[in-house]
Design an enzyme around this catalytic site. Sequence first.
Site, short mmCIF file in Angstrom:
data_model
loop_
_atom_site.label_atom_id
_atom_site.label_comp_id
_atom_site.label_asym_id
_atom_site.label_seq_id
_atom_site.Cartn_x
_atom_site.Cartn_y
_atom_site.Cartn_z
CG ASN A 7 -14.80 -12.86 9.17
OD1 ASN A 7 -14.08 -13.85 9.06
ND2 ASN A 7 -16.09 -12.93 9.31
CB VAL A 8 -12.76 -13.36 14.45
CG1 VAL A 8 -11.45 -12.58 14.40
CG2 VAL A 8 -13.81 -12.56 15.21
NE ARG A 9 -13.40 -17.34 7.82
CZ ARG A 9 -12.58 -16.38 7.45
NH1 ARG A 9 -12.78 -15.14 7.89
NH2 ARG A 9 -11.58 -16.63 6.63
CG HIS B 95 0.30 -2.75 7.83
ND1 HIS B 95 0.16 -4.06 7.45
CD2 HIS B 95 -0.36 -2.01 6.89
CE1 HIS B 95 -0.54 -4.12 6.32
NE2 HIS B 95 -0.85 -2.89 5.96
N GLY C 182 -27.57 -20.71 2.28
CA GLY C 182 -28.93 -20.28 2.60
C GLY C 182 -28.99 -19.29 3.75
N GLY C 183 -27.94 -18.50 3.90
CA GLY C 183 -27.90 -17.51 4.98
C GLY C 183 -28.86 -16.37 4.74
CG HIS D 195 -13.63 -6.77 6.15
ND1 HIS D 195 -12.60 -7.67 6.02
CD2 HIS D 195 -14.76 -7.51 6.30
CE1 HIS D 195 -13.07 -8.90 6.07
NE2 HIS D 195 -14.38 -8.83 6.24
#
Length: 302
Positions: A109-111, A146, A259-260, A107
């Site tokens: 994620n960048v946001r 790692h 509401g995505g 997994h």
Amino acid sequence: MGIDIDRVNDYLQNLQDSITDELQQIDGNAVFEVDTWQREAGGGGRSMVLRGGAVFEQAGINFSEVYGSKLPASASAHRPELAGRKFQAMGVSLVIHPDNPYIPTSHANVRFFVAEKPGEDPIWWFGGGFDLTPYYGFKSDCEHWHRVARQACDAFGPTRYAEYKKWCDDYFYLKHRDEARGIGGLFFDDLNEPDFEQAFAFMRSVGDHYLPAYTPIVERHKNDAFGEREKKFQWYRRGRYVEFNLVYDRGTLFGLQSGGRTESILMSLPPVVNWRYNYQPAAGSAEAELTDYYLKPRDWLA
């Protein structure tokens, strides 16, 4: 220098393209379906999903950019000063479920978030990370994962890796099971220091190190022989993944509360999963070793 939303947007869309291109090449059998969508309340995105591949049973890589007049509760719960602000959120999130049980699920994620209020400076921050969820443990995989995670942090201070590794260990934890979801990696949120340029650079470093962390592990195990026993154990362990995403995951909660698009939010869920009542692996087995050894927070680079 102020924030530059367009640069962040361009980076995220290019990151989605580069990851899908490489994973599709590794799979060699299936292609990503492209699903462009609009959000009625503001914004939209592009979901790219590969299914039934030679290597990946399902791989979903999602880009979204959404707007709203009010932050959902999941985003303002730990920062009440943000309540009532309009927001803009964009990011790339992905979950890769391999077919071979000897390849871990991964997994990343960048946001980027911006929360605004008339007459006040915008409040912004970056977040993200990547983590690994093996079904069968291999020390060399954990050490490699790692090591690359540490490399992503090296240019940003001597304590960055240790801090964000611990945050990842603490975050990806199923409290109701008293069990880690996987072997961790990096997790960070609310990053807006020391300035936009350096925070953006760190987010890019995390995004750019995902493929070097994951693809060597995929290549190492994609031809490993497995049978019904390993596949059933993979399905069982995937249940933990579902439990975490539906009970604890901030991204899932934010997407649903804002509401995505439900299909894109839940593309992280594996295609096949099962639960077995009070299952206990045989003592001394590879299946028991997963929880007895690998799913314990530890310093893999010691």
